[in-house]
Design a protein around this motif. Structure first.
Motif, PDB file in Angstrom:
ATOM      1  N   PHE A   1       0.833  -1.208   0.000  1.00 60.10           N
ATOM      2  CA  PHE A   1       0.000   0.000   0.000  1.00 60.10           C
ATOM      3  C   PHE A   1       0.870   1.261   0.000  1.00 60.10           C
ATOM      4  CE2 PHE A   1      -3.756  -2.491   1.749  1.00 60.10           C
ATOM      5  CZ  PHE A   1      -4.522  -2.313   0.608  1.00 60.10           C
ATOM      6  N   ILE A   2       2.006   1.222   0.696  1.00 57.64           N
ATOM      7  CA  ILE A   2       2.925   2.364   0.680  1.00 57.64           C
ATOM      8  C   ILE A   2       3.437   2.605  -0.736  1.00 57.64           C
ATOM      9  CG2 ILE A   2       5.189   3.171   1.457  1.00 57.64           C
ATOM     10  CD1 ILE A   2       4.668   1.818   4.130  1.00 57.64           C
ATOM     11  N   LYS A   3       3.734   1.505  -1.456  1.00 60.05           N
ATOM     12  CA  LYS A   3       4.198   1.642  -2.844  1.00 60.05           C
ATOM     13  C   LYS A   3       3.140   2.310  -3.708  1.00 60.05           C
ATOM     14  CE  LYS A   3       7.023  -2.509  -2.301  1.00 60.05           C
ATOM     15  NZ  LYS A   3       7.056  -3.971  -2.555  1.00 60.05           N
ATOM     16  N   TYR A   4       1.875   1.976  -3.494  1.00 58.08           N
ATOM     17  CA  TYR A   4       0.808   2.616  -4.269  1.00 58.08           C
ATOM     18  C   TYR A   4       0.660   4.087  -3.886  1.00 58.08           C
ATOM     19  CZ  TYR A   4      -0.788  -1.696  -6.458  1.00 58.08           C
ATOM     20  OH  TYR A   4      -0.850  -2.830  -7.219  1.00 58.08           O
ATOM     21  N   LEU A   5       0.786   4.384  -2.608  1.00 59.80           N
ATOM     22  CA  LEU A   5       0.659   5.768  -2.151  1.00 59.80           C
ATOM     23  C   LEU A   5       1.735   6.649  -2.775  1.00 59.80           C
ATOM     24  CD1 LEU A   5      -0.820   7.747  -0.237  1.00 59.80           C
ATOM     25  CD2 LEU A   5       0.809   7.073   1.546  1.00 59.80           C
ATOM     26  N   PHE A   6       2.943   6.089  -2.942  1.00 58.76           N
ATOM     27  CA  PHE A   6       4.065   6.842  -3.495  1.00 58.76           C
ATOM     28  C   PHE A   6       4.292   6.530  -4.972  1.00 58.76           C
ATOM     29  CE2 PHE A   6       4.830   7.184   0.994  1.00 58.76           C
ATOM     30  CZ  PHE A   6       5.519   8.373   1.162  1.00 58.76           C
ATOM     31  N   ARG A   7       3.352   5.827  -5.595  1.00 63.96           N
ATOM     32  CA  ARG A   7       3.559   5.396  -6.978  1.00 63.96           C
ATOM     33  C   ARG A   7       3.537   6.567  -7.956  1.00 63.96           C
ATOM     34  NH1 ARG A   7      -0.805   2.074 -10.644  1.00 63.96           N
ATOM     35  NH2 ARG A   7       0.577   1.519 -12.385  1.00 63.96           N
ATOM     36  N   ASN A   8       2.495   7.354  -7.928  1.00 60.01           N
ATOM     37  CA  ASN A   8       2.338   8.500  -8.829  1.00 60.01           C
ATOM     38  C   ASN A   8       2.342   9.775  -8.009  1.00 60.01           C
ATOM     39  OD1 ASN A   8       2.130   6.824 -11.069  1.00 60.01           O
ATOM     40  ND2 ASN A   8      -0.099   6.712 -10.956  1.00 60.01           N
ATOM     41  N   ILE A   9       3.509  10.358  -7.828  1.00 64.60           N
ATOM     42  CA  ILE A   9       3.626  11.565  -7.009  1.00 64.60           C
ATOM     43  C   ILE A   9       3.519  12.792  -7.904  1.00 64.60           C
ATOM     44  CG2 ILE A   9       5.170  12.932  -5.568  1.00 64.60           C
ATOM     45  CD1 ILE A   9       6.185  10.436  -4.325  1.00 64.60           C
ATOM     46  N   HIS A  10       2.652  13.714  -7.501  1.00 67.13           N
ATOM     47  CA  HIS A  10       2.479  14.988  -8.198  1.00 67.13           C
ATOM     48  C   HIS A  10       2.958  16.094  -7.268  1.00 67.13           C
ATOM     49  CE1 HIS A  10      -0.229  12.955 -11.135  1.00 67.13           C
ATOM     50  NE2 HIS A  10      -0.560  12.241 -10.066  1.00 67.13           N
ATOM     51  N   GLU A  11       3.493  17.138  -7.835  1.00 68.12           N
ATOM     52  CA  GLU A  11       3.941  18.277  -7.025  1.00 68.12           C
ATOM     53  C   GLU A  11       3.253  19.544  -7.506  1.00 68.12           C
ATOM     54  OE1 GLU A  11       8.061  20.566  -6.678  1.00 68.12           O
ATOM     55  OE2 GLU A  11       8.038  18.797  -5.361  1.00 68.12           O
ATOM     56  N   ILE A  12       2.686  20.264  -6.550  1.00 66.85           N
ATOM     57  CA  ILE A  12       2.051  21.544  -6.861  1.00 66.85           C
ATOM     58  C   ILE A  12       2.777  22.652  -6.101  1.00 66.85           C
ATOM     59  CG2 ILE A  12      -0.208  20.524  -7.337  1.00 66.85           C
ATOM     60  CD1 ILE A  12      -1.108  21.451  -4.542  1.00 66.85           C
ATOM     61  N   TYR A  13       2.736  23.830  -6.688  1.00 67.92           N
ATOM     62  CA  TYR A  13       3.399  25.006  -6.122  1.00 67.92           C
ATOM     63  C   TYR A  13       2.323  26.057  -5.901  1.00 67.92           C
ATOM     64  CZ  TYR A  13       7.104  28.572  -5.709  1.00 67.92           C
ATOM     65  OH  TYR A  13       7.959  29.564  -5.263  1.00 67.92           O
ATOM     66  N   VAL A  14       2.057  26.387  -4.610  1.00 66.56           N
ATOM     67  CA  VAL A  14       0.918  27.245  -4.277  1.00 66.56           C
ATOM     68  C   VAL A  14       1.338  28.344  -3.307  1.00 66.56           C
ATOM     69  CG1 VAL A  14      -0.710  25.342  -4.595  1.00 66.56           C
ATOM     70  CG2 VAL A  14       0.234  25.768  -2.323  1.00 66.56           C
ATOM     71  N   PRO A  15       0.513  29.412  -3.178  1.00 68.21           N
ATOM     72  CA  PRO A  15       0.789  30.440  -2.169  1.00 68.21           C
ATOM     73  C   PRO A  15       0.777  29.844  -0.760  1.00 68.21           C
ATOM     74  CG  PRO A  15      -0.836  31.218  -3.752  1.00 68.21           C
ATOM     75  CD  PRO A  15      -0.652  29.751  -4.014  1.00 68.21           C
ATOM     76  N   GLY A  16       1.551  30.445   0.137  1.00 66.32           N
ATOM     77  CA  GLY A  16       1.685  29.886   1.474  1.00 66.32           C
ATOM     78  C   GLY A  16       0.643  30.351   2.470  1.00 66.32           C
TER      79      GLY A  16
END
Length: 411
Positions: free
Chosen positions: A322-337
């Motif tokens: 399940f950890i492998k699936y959670l980290f399988r497709n990682i997306h990164e977003i850049y947003v205001p803080g």
């Protein structure tokens, strides 16, 4: 990071006053960070102390100016690494973690943020490890009775460490439920009748989105995260325990128990066949792409006494999948803080966040308001990077997100 019980950081500064020489920096300096949400009062102050661990790089720009790149480590982690210890503990996993943190680092554990793990009390002998190393051993061995993992991590907004499990994470609503972060160059979904966007809406605009190394099904299969075989033999009794691990069935179990909502697409392709008309007409889940074999001569399965029966060890394999699936497709977003500068635990890693990306089909008029169901939806925040630009007076956050399953096209 959801995988670390401490914070890390870096500092880039232009040294016009020869600070490196005059202050005689040597790796034992403290850096105290204080910031707050513009709308909060002094009670909403967020404070953290870091230690300078390395002057990673120094570059001369002019005769009177040097750019310094400094690596930082949360003070608790700095002193944890100096205190290896050897001691025996007995109790449940969360109780032992809490005891170690209190005894050796004087750090508390955030209360009532996890469900009780599978199994009973056990005895753990710390083999001359530093405190955070010992607590990580325990937290990564814990598993819910549905095969979901536990995480021990640090939050910028809390002094205590946070222990939680993926089942509890999925049970909590996204902190921005109903108000997703939106990637739209024109901010079309946020604009009002007159086409203007409020400051609150600006805080929900994704400035940048990226992802890489997606859909690596072959490596998932090779690691046993689709179908595998587990065998254990007790060398004293000669009893052999064998069982298949079918991750399609494990995902269906999460849906049946309403841990995952109905309408989610199970990330195991049951339609794929090696030879649809030949003898290998089996699905990916039918392959035993990896075989696990363990043996023991006493009631404990491993040398650290963290697993005391074959069911616990089998659940640990499912948990790692399940950890492998959670980290399988990682997306990164850049947003205001802005939304991440309030003293709110729900905005830390280990919590859910809603994201909306629009469809990329310019040929369909309705695509302007239709979201991309494959990349939109609710995610778990896995790591966050706060970026403070003191020169321009800006605060942004880069967030890495992942999830067990995505929405179905029909959902």
């Amino acid at each position: 990071s959801i995988a670390l019980p401490y914070l890390t950081g870096s500092l880039v500064l232009q040294d016009d006053n020869d600070v490196y020489r005059l202050a005689r920096l040597n790796g034992t300096e403290r850096l105290h960070v204080v910031f707050k949400n513009p709308s909060e009062n002094s009670a909403g102050m967020i404070e953290k102390t870091f230690m300078l661990t390395s002057l990673k790089q120094s570059a001369k720009g002019t005769d009177t100016s040097t750019t310094l790149y400094i690596q930082l480590l949360e003070n608790h982690a700095f002193f944890s690494s100096l205190r290896p210890f050897n001691r025996s503990y007995t109790g449940t996993g969360p109780a032992i973690i809490e005891k170690i943190l209190k005894d050796h680092l004087n750090v508390g554990l955030y209360k009532d943020y996890w469900k009780e793990p599978y199994g009973t009390s056990f005895r753990y002998i710390v083999p001359w490890k530093e405190p955070f190393g010992a607590t990580k051993d325990i937290s990564t061995s814990l598993v819910t009775d549905n095969g979901l993992p536990y995480f021990l991590f640090s939050s910028l907004t809390q002094e205590e460490r946070i222990l939680t499990d993926l089942e509890s994470i999925l049970s909590r609503d996204a902190f921005n439920k109903g108000h997703p972060f939106i990637f739209s160059r024109g901010a079309t979904p946020l604009a009002g009748k007159n086409g203007t966007i409020t400051p609150e809406e600006k805080a929900l605009i994704i400035a940048d989105y990226r992802s890489k190394d997606l859909e690596e099904t072959l490596s998932m299969a090779q690691s046993g995260a689709i179908g595998s075989q587990y065998s254990h033999i007790n060398v004293n009794s000669g009893v052999l325990f064998e069982q298949r691990i079918d991750m399609e069935a494990e995902f269906k179990n999460l849906v049946a128990r309403e841990i995952l909502p109905r309408g989610m697409q199970i990330p195991v392709d049951v339609e794929f066949r090696e030879a649809p008309d030949g003898p290998e007409n089996i699905s990916l889940a039918d392959y035993n792409s990896r075989r696990y074999f363990t043996f023991s001569e006493n009631p404990f399965i491993d040398t650290q006494s963290l697993y005391n029966d074959v069911v616990a060890l089998r659940l640990s394999i499912i948990k790692n999948n399940f950890i492998k699936y959670l980290f399988r497709n990682i997306h990164e977003i850049y947003v205001p803080g802005l939304l991440f500068s309030a003293k709110n635990i729900a905005t830390s890693v280990g919590h859910q966040i809603e994201i909306q990306l629009l469809q990329s089909n310019p040929g369909e008029a309705e695509s302007v308001s239709s979201d991309d169901e494959k990349r939109s939806g609710t995610y778990v925040m896995l790591a966050k990077r706060h970026i403070f630009n003191l020169v321009d007076n800006r605060h942004n956050v880069a967030i890495s997100v992942g999830r067990l399953a995505e929405r179905s096209v029909q959902a």
